[in-house]
Each structure stands twice: as C-alpha cells, then as structure tokens.
Design an enzyme around this catalytic site. Structure first.
Site, mmCIF file in Angstrom:
data_model
loop_
_atom_site.group_PDB
_atom_site.id
_atom_site.type_symbol
_atom_site.label_atom_id
_atom_site.label_comp_id
_atom_site.label_asym_id
_atom_site.label_seq_id
_atom_site.Cartn_x
_atom_site.Cartn_y
_atom_site.Cartn_z
ATOM 1 N N TYR A 153 43.014 -2.191 9.820
ATOM 2 C CA TYR A 153 42.059 -2.774 10.214
ATOM 3 C C TYR A 153 40.762 -2.558 9.497
ATOM 4 C CZ TYR A 153 38.383 -2.870 14.265
ATOM 5 O OH TYR A 153 37.238 -3.376 15.102
ATOM 6 N N LYS A 157 38.111 -5.352 8.171
ATOM 7 C CA LYS A 157 36.990 -5.434 8.192
ATOM 8 C C LYS A 157 36.052 -5.311 6.900
ATOM 9 C CE LYS A 157 37.164 -5.948 12.721
ATOM 10 N NZ LYS A 157 36.528 -7.204 13.356
#
Length: 245
Positions: A153, A157
């Site tokens: 993740y 990002k």
C-alpha cells in the site's frame, strides 16, 4: 457549466469517493462516479438524489484498460472532454512484508497505482486539447512516511506522488495541474473496526488528537479542483491532523 469541467471520480460509491462526488456536485460540476460495486453505486445515486443532484454512476473495473478506455472515451465525447479527474479508488492487502504474497503486492499496485496511471493518461488528451485540467490523486500518509504491514500500500501511494509530480511537470504549460491529497486516519468502516486501545494509540500520534472525516478530504479535493487553485501544481497536501509534519 463549461463542458470542460466534467469531473470523473474513481472509487466513488462509498466513503471518501462518495463525499467527493457530493462536494463537486455542490460546486456545480457534472460528475461521473466510477466503481466496481454495482450495489453501492445504487446507494450513491440514492444519496445524490436526496441531496438534490444527479450524477452518472458507472460500474467499471478500472484495472481493465479496455473497459476503462471505452468509458472515458464515451464520457469525453458526451461532455466535450473531461476537465477534472480524481483518482480515489484504492484497496489494501495488509500483511507484514515477510508474509506478503506476490498477489497481495500486485493487486494493490494494479488498483491503486496502475489504474490511476491509465486514467491519467486517458484524460490528459482532452485536457491538453481544452487547455484546462485538474488531476487529483489520493495518496496517503502511508505513502509519505511508510507504515508497518503496508509495504504494498505504501509503495502504491508513494508511487502516486512520484507519478503526479511528473505529470505536473509534463502538463503545466497546457494549464493542467496535478496534485496529491495524503489523508491520515479518516473515520471509516476500517477505523470503526479497530479496537478502542488501537484507536487511542493512533490518536496519540496525531497532534489534533482525533481522526478526520471524509468531508475533510472532499473539501480539500474540491479546492484543488477549483479555479482558485489554478497556480498550485505538483504538491502533496497532507490532510492528517498534523501526523506527517
């Protein structure tokens, strides 16, 4: 309203995405909300109608390039271009890195980063043609400072931040801006499920000592989509209560 100002929001059916749709509608935009969950899109339409607006709620798998391309081409033709893109769709597959499978990493990158790249590439053509564009990507505090158990993740990002800065440099001369919003802990189904001790520990890392709301994020996105933000590009706005400063 100018045809150049159609706003497309991915991951629009719930949470931050739904709040963004409503915020942009209140600005007077035409809005198309994309999501893979047809049932939740129905709820979006209901909420939008109750608020006195209408929007296009489209069931789309944004990881399918052909499907996404067809959707964007249809919208661009109908509205004379896409003026605002909010790359909001995102998923998590949290595990410690030593336990993380290849599929856990690849799926998160596909939804959070690759699909945002495809969507950005698709809208850039009409934005350049119309000499107006606002591209806003939903990064995360995890992409700014990292987070244990979120290697996939956080990578996705952080990748959005790098991509957005590159896009900002490429498209600036065409009056197209590109920026990131990096939310911190936001009240959601995910945070609601956290045990109270975990919530309290998290709040101790936040100078404002509270979680944010989806409206906090939507309001920041609405500002970056507005004419008032026309001289802001290539930036990462952390909406996190001071967590990452």
């Amino acid at each position: 309203m100018s045809e150049k100002r159609l706003a497309v929001v991915t991951g629009a059916a719930r949470g931050i995405g739904r709040a963004v749709v409503l915020a942009l509608l209140k600005q007077g935009r035409a809005v198309a909300g994309l999501d893979i969950n047809k049932e939740q899109l129905g709820e979006l339409e209901k909420v939008v109608k109750e608020a006195g607006f209408t929007c296009e709620a489209l069931c789309v798998d944004i990881t399918n390039t052909a499907e996404l391309t067809k959707t964007f081409d249809t919208l661009s033709e109908k509205y004379g271009g896409i003026g605002i893109l909010v790359n909001n769709a995102g998923i998590t597959r949290d595990k410690l890195m030593m336990q993380m499978e290849d599929e856990d990493f690849d799926k998160v990158i596909a939804v959070n980063l690759r699909a945002a790249f495809i969507a950005t590439r698709l809208v850039s053509r009409s934005m350049i043609r119309n000499k107006f564009g606002r591209i806003i990507c939903l990064s995360s505090v995890s992409g700014v400072i990292g987070n244990a158990g979120q290697a996939n993740y956080s990578a996705s990002k952080a990748g959005l931040i790098g991509m957005t800065k590159s896009v900002a440099r490429e498209l600036a001369r065409k009056n197209v801006t590109a920026n990131c919003i990096a939310p911190g802990f936001i009240i959601s189904d995910m945070t609601d499920k956290l045990p109270d001790p975990v919530k309290e520990a998290a709040k101790q890392m936040i100078p404002l000592r509270r979680f944010g709301t989806v409206e906090d994020i939507a309001n920041a996105i609405a500002f970056l989509a507005s004419d008032q933000a026309g001289y802001i590009t290539g930036q990462v706005l952390c909406v996190d209560g001071g967590m990452a400063m």
